[in-house]
Design an enzyme around this catalytic site. Structure first.
Site, mmCIF file in Angstrom:
data_model
loop_
_atom_site.group_PDB
_atom_site.id
_atom_site.type_symbol
_atom_site.label_atom_id
_atom_site.label_comp_id
_atom_site.label_asym_id
_atom_site.label_seq_id
_atom_site.Cartn_x
_atom_site.Cartn_y
_atom_site.Cartn_z
ATOM 1 N N HIS A 1 42.440 61.053 50.314
ATOM 2 C CA HIS A 1 41.027 61.190 50.642
ATOM 3 C C HIS A 1 40.775 62.465 51.457
ATOM 4 O O HIS A 1 40.197 62.431 52.554
ATOM 5 C CB HIS A 1 40.520 59.968 51.416
ATOM 6 C CG HIS A 1 39.050 59.733 51.247
ATOM 7 N ND1 HIS A 1 38.502 58.477 51.082
ATOM 8 C CD2 HIS A 1 37.995 60.587 51.216
ATOM 9 C CE1 HIS A 1 37.190 58.571 50.968
ATOM 10 N NE2 HIS A 1 36.863 59.854 51.051
ATOM 11 N N ARG B 1 34.439 57.491 44.949
ATOM 12 C CA ARG B 1 34.735 56.222 45.596
ATOM 13 C C ARG B 1 35.750 55.449 44.761
ATOM 14 O O ARG B 1 35.595 55.300 43.549
ATOM 15 C CB ARG B 1 33.465 55.377 45.768
ATOM 16 C CG ARG B 1 32.463 55.949 46.776
ATOM 17 C CD ARG B 1 32.985 55.831 48.197
ATOM 18 N NE ARG B 1 32.019 56.302 49.180
ATOM 19 C CZ ARG B 1 32.004 57.524 49.690
ATOM 20 N NH1 ARG B 1 32.903 58.426 49.263
ATOM 21 N NH2 ARG B 1 31.111 57.868 50.599
ATOM 22 N N GLU C 1 41.984 51.923 51.608
ATOM 23 C CA GLU C 1 42.504 53.143 52.222
ATOM 24 C C GLU C 1 42.866 52.866 53.678
ATOM 25 O O GLU C 1 41.987 52.450 54.442
ATOM 26 C CB GLU C 1 41.473 54.270 52.120
ATOM 27 C CG GLU C 1 41.159 54.641 50.693
ATOM 28 C CD GLU C 1 40.047 55.661 50.548
ATOM 29 O OE1 GLU C 1 39.891 56.213 49.447
ATOM 30 O OE2 GLU C 1 39.319 55.899 51.541
#
Length: 322
Positions: free
Chosen positions: A288, A240, A269
């Site tokens: 990601h 994270r 993000e």
């Protein structure tokens, strides 16, 4: 027939991971994205009995606007996008996918480690695009330090399923494994040592983060912690972005406090264009994607289908707000 609405299905199924197992459970509607505000979310979800969401927020306003809502199925492990406590008050089950990407994410952590240790693409690009090897007077050369993993120490912060798998891979590469976790549930058979966080940071050549965001872990990696690390050490984060103070990490990279970082997740993000880590020295950033193999996404799809089916059958599984 129950109405099932998916608010943001594109990342789970961009075309290679069919919805068939979920679509057969009810009247199914899937939207690729719901990014135009809460009014759009309510318009799409207001008649739903079951909502599927990945990153689209389901807050109190949305819940109150959906009188038929019985169940919220999250297309991921993390469920912070849902006001699950309020959902519980309203008698709405929130379901998640607790385990799907152990191997996939652990492999990505090691992809980052290999990139930082050997920089294959930097040397390959020089050979292919600059003809660096063709024009070199020696039979060999390298543009970055070449680091052997055997004998190095990896510190794993968060020793759950993924962290333990990272340790297993590291052990196979003959690395020394240190672990830090407040909760020690399953103890793997391979050699490892539990230590306190500061000791782990001081001893490790690679520090890999694998913990959720809680009040005591948010921003845990700050300048004070980076200064405990070796100046030859690398930080890996496939967990994270909120675990790391981004400006502190950029400063630590740029001034040589640590040697490099491999990041698959950031605070925001998508990130802003001026995020300091996008221009920091020896900082590898991927969008990601650690979770995104088709194998892992197929497991998510299968588990979500089972979650929805279990709810419709009156015996819900993977409930995070019982």
């Amino acid at each position: 027939m129950k109405r099932i609405v998916c608010l943001d299905g594109y990342t789970l199924n961009p075309g290679d991971n069919p919805w068939d197992a979920i679509a057969e459970l009810g009247e199914f509607t899937c939207f690729d994205r719901s990014i135009d505000g809460v009014e759009q979310v309510i318009k799409r979800a207001k008649d739903a009995h079951v909502i599927l969401t990945n990153k689209t927020a389901i807050n109190q306003q949305v819940i109150d606007a959906c009188p038929n809502l019985e169940c919220i199925a999250v297309l991921a492990t993390g469920y912070n996008v849902v006001d699950y406590q309020y959902a519980k008050e309203k008698g709405i089950s929130v379901l998640n996918v607790p385990v799907y990407g152990t191997d996939t994410v652990a492999e990505m952590a090691f992809a980052m480690i290999f990139r930082l240790a050997r920089a294959i693409e930097i040397n390959s690009k020089d050979v292919r695009e600059n003809r660096g090897w063709t024009n070199n007077i020696d039979w060999t050369y390298w543009l970055s330090p070449q680091i052997e993993l055997a004998g190095k120490t990896i510190g794993i912060v968060g020793f759950g399923n993924i962290g333990r798998r990272v340790g297993e891979i590291a052990s196979a590469f003959k690395m020394n494994v240190l672990a830090y976790d407040k909760f020690r549930s399953v103890i793997p058979e391979y050699k490892h040592d539990f230590v306190e966080l500061d000791e782990l940071l001081a001893q490790s050549d690679f520090v890999s983060l694998h913990c959720p965001v809680f009040p005591d872990t948010e921003n845990m990696m700050n300048m004070e912690k980076f200064q405990l690390m070796k100046n030859s050490a690398f930080l890996i984060n496939t967990s994270r972005g909120q675990l790391v103070v981004e400006q502190d990490l950029a400063d630590a990279l740029n001034d040589g406090t640590i040697a490099g970082a491999g990041l698959d997740t950031l605070h925001q993000e998508p990130p802003e264009a001026d995020n300091p880590l996008l221009d920091a020295k020896n900082c590898v950033v991927t969008p990601h994607v650690a979770w995104a193999t088709l194998d892992a996404r197929s497991r998510i799809m299968a588990t979500v289908a089972e979650n929805v089916k279990s709810h419709l059958n009156g015996h819900p599984q993977n409930v995070i707000n019982p």
